[in-house]
Motif scaffolding. Structure first.
Motif, short mmCIF file in Angstrom:
data_model
loop_
_atom_site.label_atom_id
_atom_site.label_comp_id
_atom_site.label_asym_id
_atom_site.label_seq_id
_atom_site.Cartn_x
_atom_site.Cartn_y
_atom_site.Cartn_z
N TYR A 1 44.09 43.85 77.71
CA TYR A 1 45.53 44.19 76.97
C TYR A 1 45.53 45.80 76.84
O TYR A 1 44.99 46.09 75.62
CB TYR A 1 45.60 43.45 75.74
CG TYR A 1 47.07 43.59 75.23
CD1 TYR A 1 48.18 42.97 75.69
CD2 TYR A 1 47.11 44.19 73.91
CE1 TYR A 1 49.51 43.12 75.26
CE2 TYR A 1 48.13 44.35 73.28
CZ TYR A 1 49.41 43.89 73.89
OH TYR A 1 50.70 43.89 73.25
N ASP B 1 51.02 34.62 78.29
CA ASP B 1 51.35 35.14 76.97
C ASP B 1 52.81 34.80 76.78
O ASP B 1 53.54 34.93 77.67
CB ASP B 1 51.00 36.79 77.15
CG ASP B 1 51.20 37.43 75.93
OD1 ASP B 1 51.95 37.18 74.95
OD2 ASP B 1 50.24 38.05 75.45
N ALA C 1 54.52 36.91 75.95
CA ALA C 1 55.24 37.95 76.01
C ALA C 1 55.88 38.36 77.41
O ALA C 1 56.64 39.01 77.67
CB ALA C 1 54.09 39.22 75.99
N VAL C 2 55.16 37.11 78.54
CA VAL C 2 56.04 37.11 79.73
C VAL C 2 57.52 36.86 79.54
O VAL C 2 58.23 37.39 80.47
CB VAL C 2 55.39 35.91 80.39
CG1 VAL C 2 56.05 35.70 81.95
CG2 VAL C 2 53.63 36.19 80.98
N ALA D 1 59.02 40.56 76.73
CA ALA D 1 57.97 41.81 76.67
C ALA D 1 58.00 42.53 75.55
O ALA D 1 59.11 43.06 75.03
CB ALA D 1 58.25 42.17 77.96
N HIS E 1 53.67 48.03 77.39
CA HIS E 1 53.07 47.47 78.03
C HIS E 1 53.44 46.80 79.34
O HIS E 1 53.45 45.57 79.72
CB HIS E 1 52.25 46.16 77.33
CG HIS E 1 51.42 46.35 76.12
ND1 HIS E 1 52.11 47.09 74.78
CD2 HIS E 1 50.22 46.79 75.61
CE1 HIS E 1 51.33 47.41 74.09
NE2 HIS E 1 49.78 47.16 74.60
N TYR F 1 50.67 45.14 81.93
CA TYR F 1 50.05 43.83 81.45
C TYR F 1 51.10 42.74 81.51
O TYR F 1 50.89 41.71 81.93
CB TYR F 1 49.55 44.16 80.22
CG TYR F 1 49.31 42.96 79.04
CD1 TYR F 1 48.18 42.25 79.30
CD2 TYR F 1 50.50 42.36 78.64
CE1 TYR F 1 48.03 40.98 78.62
CE2 TYR F 1 50.12 41.18 77.75
CZ TYR F 1 48.81 40.49 77.89
OH TYR F 1 48.33 39.12 77.40
N THR F 2 52.26 42.97 81.08
CA THR F 2 53.28 41.90 81.16
C THR F 2 53.64 41.50 82.71
O THR F 2 53.90 40.46 82.77
CB THR F 2 54.61 42.67 80.45
OG1 THR F 2 54.18 42.97 79.17
CG2 THR F 2 55.68 41.25 80.23
N LYS G 1 50.65 39.60 83.82
CA LYS G 1 50.60 38.04 83.28
C LYS G 1 51.67 37.26 84.07
O LYS G 1 51.84 36.00 84.09
CB LYS G 1 50.87 38.19 81.61
CG LYS G 1 49.44 38.63 81.11
CD LYS G 1 48.46 37.54 81.34
CE LYS G 1 47.61 37.74 80.19
NZ LYS G 1 46.23 36.60 80.47
N GLN H 1 50.79 29.66 77.06
CA GLN H 1 51.31 30.89 76.52
C GLN H 1 50.78 31.14 74.94
O GLN H 1 51.45 30.62 74.36
CB GLN H 1 52.76 30.88 76.78
CG GLN H 1 53.39 31.10 78.10
CD GLN H 1 54.84 31.65 78.31
OE1 GLN H 1 55.38 31.12 77.33
NE2 GLN H 1 55.04 32.17 79.17
#
Length: 254
Positions: free
Chosen positions: A102, A149, A151-152, A155, A159, A162-163, A166, A190
């Motif tokens: 991350y 996550d 965050a997918v 978001a 990031h 990363y997003t 993922k 998630q």
């Protein structure tokens, strides 16, 4: 698949080996402990920097059941990353795609994007190809759970790679739920907010996050591991699904 817990006389114990990537600490270690407690032997993947933690976890678990934990050291972002033959022939029945990094990034950070794709997608794709069921292999891979996550879907700022990585991992897992059916089940967990790193100091941010969680608290690594064990072992008629373990936070706009 039917799993028999010989100690309790009820479904629950899955024989064979599990591979947990990023399994030496935090959520990965909790997942390793949960699967081992359910009767699986476990290969703990770790980076070279995490050898001490992985070795300590191995000693802890082998004090309970000797000979049931192997270690595999590999840097998924290294240019010479490869999958050893012993792992490909191990007879892994459960794989948990947990290894993650991350780090902040912006759209023009190509180097960070390449690292994130290698860690989250490329290495896991290579492992799945190496472990995929083949004629004469026994026991074959049966269940895969990927840790992505929340965050997918929502978001956070700063990031991007990363997003994106993922999200790509999640898409790959859901695609394989079709491609490898009915032989292998593929599901996604998630996580939402889990215990903060030891060097975390932003209490104002922590309190703000807590206000967005309907259940009023952050989750535990054990709760994450419980969801993984459920999908990996117990949910024999579940594939291609995404389970948020986030206290309801993904139902909030933030």
């Amino acid at each position: 698949m039917t799993f028999i817990d010989e100690s309790a006389g009820s479904p629950g114990n899955c024989p064979g080996w599990a591979l947990v990537t990023g399994g030496s600490g935090r959520g990965g270690a909790a997942i390793v402990r949960a699967l081992h407690a359910r009767g699986l032997s476990v290969v703990i993947h770790h980076t070279p920097l995490s050898l001490d933690r992985a070795s300590a976890l191995q000693r802890e678990l082998e004090a309970v059941r000797p000979g049931t934990v192997d270690l595999w050291s590999a840097d998924f972002a290294a240019g010479d990353f490869s999958i050893p033959a012993w792992l490909a022939s191990k007879g892994v029945t459960v794989m948990v795609c947990n290894a993650s990094a991350y780090r902040g990034s912006r759209v023009g950070d190509i180097e960070r994007a390449q690292i994130d794709i290698a860690i989250h997608v490329g290495a896991h794709a290579g492992l799945l190809d190496a472990l995929r069921p083949r004629p004469g292999q026994s026991p074959p891979l049966q269940s895969v759970v990927a840790i992505t996550d929340i965050a997918v879907d929502r978001a956070p700022r700063g990031h991007v790679s990363y997003t994106t990585a993922k999200g790509a991992l999640q898409s790959m897992i859901l695609a394989l739920a079709n491609d490898w059916a009915p032989h292998v089940r593929f599901n996604v967990v998630q996580p939402g907010t889990l215990p903060y790193p030891e060097d975390w100091t932003d209490t104002a941010r922590e309190n703000k996050i807590k206000e967005t969680i309907p259940l009023g608290r952050i989750g535990t690594f054990e709760e994450l591991a419980g969801a993984v064990a459920y999908l990996a072992i117990d949910a024999t008629y579940v594939t291609g699904q995404v389970l948020a373990v986030d206290g309801g936070r993904s139902r909030q706009l933030y």
